[in-house]
Motif scaffolding. Structure first.
Motif, short mmCIF file in Angstrom:
data_model
loop_
_atom_site.label_atom_id
_atom_site.label_comp_id
_atom_site.label_asym_id
_atom_site.label_seq_id
_atom_site.Cartn_x
_atom_site.Cartn_y
_atom_site.Cartn_z
N THR A 49 50.69 32.08 38.60
CA THR A 49 50.15 31.96 37.17
C THR A 49 50.03 33.72 36.72
OG1 THR A 49 48.99 30.19 38.13
CG2 THR A 49 48.17 31.41 35.99
N ILE A 50 49.53 34.54 37.56
CA ILE A 50 49.21 35.76 37.10
C ILE A 50 50.39 36.65 36.82
CG2 ILE A 50 48.03 38.05 37.58
CD1 ILE A 50 46.12 36.40 39.05
N SER A 53 51.86 35.28 33.53
CA SER A 53 51.05 35.51 32.33
C SER A 53 51.15 37.09 32.05
CB SER A 53 49.75 35.18 32.67
OG SER A 53 49.00 36.30 33.24
N GLN A 240 45.97 41.48 42.87
CA GLN A 240 44.87 40.85 42.06
C GLN A 240 44.56 39.67 42.81
OE1 GLN A 240 44.52 40.64 37.93
NE2 GLN A 240 46.13 42.10 37.54
N ARG A 245 37.51 42.57 44.62
CA ARG A 245 37.19 43.73 43.81
C ARG A 245 36.04 44.40 44.69
NH1 ARG A 245 37.72 42.27 37.61
NH2 ARG A 245 39.78 41.86 37.41
N LEU A 271 47.35 46.82 33.04
CA LEU A 271 47.19 45.83 31.82
C LEU A 271 47.79 46.52 30.30
CD1 LEU A 271 43.43 45.24 33.21
CD2 LEU A 271 45.02 43.66 32.89
N ILE A 279 38.42 44.00 30.78
CA ILE A 279 38.37 43.82 32.22
C ILE A 279 37.43 45.07 32.53
CG2 ILE A 279 39.65 44.31 34.33
CD1 ILE A 279 40.39 41.91 32.78
N SER A 282 34.07 43.89 32.48
CA SER A 282 33.58 43.11 33.36
C SER A 282 33.25 43.71 34.71
CB SER A 282 34.62 42.14 33.72
OG SER A 282 35.84 42.72 34.63
N ARG B 122 37.18 38.21 41.96
CA ARG B 122 36.94 38.85 40.81
C ARG B 122 35.61 39.32 40.94
NH1 ARG B 122 41.40 38.24 36.49
NH2 ARG B 122 43.19 38.33 38.14
N ASN B 125 30.11 36.87 36.73
CA ASN B 125 29.32 37.34 35.77
C ASN B 125 28.54 36.44 35.41
OD1 ASN B 125 30.77 40.03 34.94
ND2 ASN B 125 32.58 38.28 34.67
N THR B 259 46.42 35.53 31.33
CA THR B 259 45.35 34.88 32.39
C THR B 259 45.14 36.45 33.48
OG1 THR B 259 46.61 32.97 32.10
CG2 THR B 259 45.31 33.04 34.02
N ASP B 261 44.09 39.11 32.76
CA ASP B 261 42.70 39.65 32.69
C ASP B 261 41.59 38.74 32.87
OD1 ASP B 261 42.40 38.67 30.13
OD2 ASP B 261 43.96 40.13 29.14
N ALA B 262 41.70 37.35 33.17
CA ALA B 262 40.87 36.52 33.20
C ALA B 262 39.46 37.08 33.95
CB ALA B 262 41.18 35.29 34.06
N SER B 263 38.35 36.90 33.73
CA SER B 263 37.36 37.00 34.41
C SER B 263 36.13 35.50 34.23
CB SER B 263 36.44 38.34 34.05
OG SER B 263 36.29 38.40 32.74
#
Lengths: 339, 330
Positions: A49-50, A53, A240, A245, A271, A279, A282, B122, B125, B259, B261-263
């Motif tokens: 998926t990543i 994308s 990722q 993280r 990115l 990002i 976040s 990740r 939040n 996707t 950069d999905a959080s």
């Protein structure tokens, strides 16, 4: 005769693949691979998926860059590039910084364009300034940064201003140290047989030929640039999905190491500079504002994906040196930022 | 397949055919993703336009690729040896393997919505975080300005559910101004004031996919005002190891470009029978917002009245609206 047979063979293979692909497309579910589809581990599905994308996001911009580059290759004469670029570095460096504001492209698109312009005679240091500043100092990226950091609007100012300064300083350093031997930083190209005058001959064809030349060139360049993009996207996707993280956050205890971690992440994530502000935001609860700024400055200038793209233009030693200089400047400037 | 001498040209042709086939693959993959709307799982709405354009570009490139392969010398572009074809078999295999990989993945592997595994990597939040600092700064100002109004607000809160029963046409403008004043006093800008006012006036706050992120931000900024309100929302069930038995998060992934950069954003929920909900399953929850103190922060927690399992939506991700309030007016 052998060649003819081979051609028939490839045409058969091609139409079979085409047929199979269309069948898959219409059937929705891959029939032959249905058995395989069941057992994929969830994490590898996330990698897929990543990975896809990143590609889907980056390819339009790479193609945009590729087409720009192809148009430059086919239509812009070398003299024009030389004439347009100011001779005096004190003029040329601001010129290249401002170029980013006129052409809002992100880093996927800048590398092919820069590569072409440098081959057409733009001085390397001017190209470097645009390469570094272009993906940050442009209206689209600064707007998205503002949106992501609505509660810290000063982030936008620091990002834009520092990126311009860092790009200018790096450009100046490149000019000071390499002005005499600019060609030595470029990758050497195997000279094509009897290529003297060949370049020009090609340009005196009619319009139709120019169009197909542009398209052929775009195909070639897509495959040339694409392999680096694919590799970078794949590594980024795997990291990722498999690296937490929090584990990285644990390393970033003091301001220096926090910046270092965020710069490392920016490098690996690769990115698009239009998206990275979200990002960075976040990470707001984990890292101080300086570290977020270093992420926002370093990522668009140097990352895994564009290192690989840069290696198509420059030699390894130069790319490593450039990364070190930019990394150092980003570190210093982001630590100095008064938050 | 080894070729020597004159074979160089044939070798080149072989590359051109392979490339054309790969381009066919890319075109078909993109067409498939767009046709089946699976593209929603990869790109945010504002990036999808680029994918449509890219499909057209790929179609043209595929055509050019085949012409290049079939045609003879015309296929050379004018760049004098800059585009070197991979020189040996191994290199070719690796390079073309890389190009084949997304095609194989795209066609053979099933689609999967991002879930808890990625969320855990990740970090989540929740309704807390950096805004708390700012809020602490803004709070005294708000209190000072509207001194007694704070207690008035509390009283209003108790009457909150009854409010909407008044005939909207008569009361709404007056109520609008009153409510707006209260939210505006905190000074978080017009966008969130608008959203907060809009949400506040709903009898049951419906936190749908359009409002999810902006709504959470509004709750984050004005926790006291929203305490006691009823709310309905949808998301996937997410848990962290340190959660209590009755806790889970109703979570959504937010995507800004792609996707990658999905959080994860979510609302902490409490339900006695939370343990029965499978992690990553999609649920629709109804409940009441309650103010709790967690780790020293005041934050809103959803006290769940009912949970209904639902299908994952077609477009599982949520996007920031950023001031485009039109979406909330629909």
């Amino acid at each position: 005769m052998l060649a003819g047979l081979q051609r028939v063979f490839w045409e058969i293979v091609g139409s079979l693949l085409l047929g199979a692909a269309i069948y898959w497309l219409l059937a929705g579910q891959p029939f032959l691979l249905a058995g395989l589809a069941v057992d994929w581990p969830a994490q590898w599905l996330d990698v897929k998926t990543i990975f896809l994308s990143i590609l889907l996001e980056a390819i339009p911009f790479v193609l945009m860059g590729v087409f720009f580059s192809a148009l430059i290759q086919t239509f812009v004469k070398e003299e024009t590039v030389r004439k347009w670029t100011p001779k005096d570095p004190l003029l040329a460096i601001p010129f290249a910084t401002a170029l980013g504001f006129l052409f809002p492209v992100c880093e996927c698109a800048t590398v092919p364009v820069i590569r072409r312009l440098i081959h057409k005679g733009m001085p390397v240091y001017v190209g470097i300034v645009f390469l570094l500043a272009g993906p940050v100092v442009n209206p689209v990226v600064l707007t998205s940064t503002y949106v992501a950091f609505q509660r810290q609007p000063e982030m936008v100012i620091y990002r834009g201003a520092f990126a311009a300064v860092i790009a200018a300083v790096t450009g100046l350093l490149v000019w000071l140290f390499l002005c005499r031997r600019e060609q030595s930083v470029l990758r050497r190209h195997r000279p094509a047989p009897a290529s003297a005058g060949h370049d020009h001959a090609q340009h005196h064809h009619h319009a139709g030929d120019k169009l197909s030349a542009t398209l052929y060139h775009a195909v070639d360049e897509f495959f040339e640039m694409g392999k680096y993009l694919l590799f970078g996207a794949l590594v980024s996707a795997v990291v990722q999905v498999f690296v937490a993280r929090d584990a990285l956050a644990a390393i970033g205890q003091n301001p220096f190491s926090a910046n270092l971690v965020m710069m490392g992440l920016a490098y690996v994530f690769s990115l698009c500079s239009e998206a990275d502000a979200f990002i960075a935001a976040s990470f707001g609860s984990v890292f101080p504002a300086q570290a977020l700024l270093s992420f926002l400055l370093f990522g668009p200038m140097i990352d895994l994906k564009n290192t690989l793209l840069m290696l198509t233009v420059f030699r390894l030693r130069f790319v490593v040196g450039l990364t070190a200089v930019v990394g150092l400047l980003v570190m210093v400037f982001s630590l100095l930022a008064p938050f | 397949m080894k070729r020597i001498g004159k074979a160089g040209q044939r070798n080149e042709k072989w590359h051109h055919y392979l490339r054309s086939l790969l381009l066919v693959g890319f075109t078909l993959l993109l067409a498939k993703l767009i046709w089946t709307e699976q593209i929603n799982l990869y790109l945010a709405p504002r990036m999808r336009v680029f994918a449509y354009v890219t499909l057209g570009v790929f179609a043209v490139l595929t055509f050019a690729g085949f012409r290049q392969a079939v045609g003879s010398k015309e296929g050379d572009c004018a760049c004098a040896g800059e585009h070197r074809l991979p020189s040996n078999g191994w290199k070719s295999a690796i390079v073309y393997g890389l190009f084949l990989l997304p095609l194989v993945m795209g066609f053979a592997m099933p689609e999967k919505i991002l879930g808890s595994e990625v969320a855990e990597k990740r970090g989540l939040n929740l309704l807390s975080g950096e805004s708390k600092v700012l809020q602490a700064a803004a709070q005294p100002a708000a209190d000072g300005e509207s001194g007694g109004a704070a207690s008035g607000a509390e009283a209003n809160l108790q009457a909150g559910p009854a409010e909407p029963e008044r005939s909207p046409s008569q009361a709404s403008s007056a109520a609008d101004a009153e409510v707006r004043e209260r939210f505006a006093a905190a000074g978080f800008g017009d966008v969130y004031t608008d959203i907060a006012v809009r949400l506040y006036q709903q009898p049951i706050i419906h936190l749908d996919e359009k409002l999810f992120l902006d709504g959470l931000t509004a709750f984050d900024l004005f926790p006291r005002e929203f305490a006691g309100h009823k709310l309905r929302t949808m998301g996937f069930v997410y848990r962290q190891p340190d959660f209590k038995q009755n806790q889970f998060v109703v979570a959504r992934f937010s995507v800004s470009c792609c996707t990658a950069d999905a959080s994860v954003y979510g609302l902490l929920a409490e339900a006695p029978d939370a343990g029965q909900l499978a992690t990553d399953s999609w649920v629709e929850v109804d409940g009441t917002l309650r103010l709790r103190s967690i780790n020293g922060f005041e934050m809103l927690v959803l006290e769940v009245d009912s949970v209904k399992p639902v299908e994952a939506p077609e477009d599982p991700y949520v996007y920031f609206n950023f001031g485009t309030l039109d979406s909330t007016k629909e």
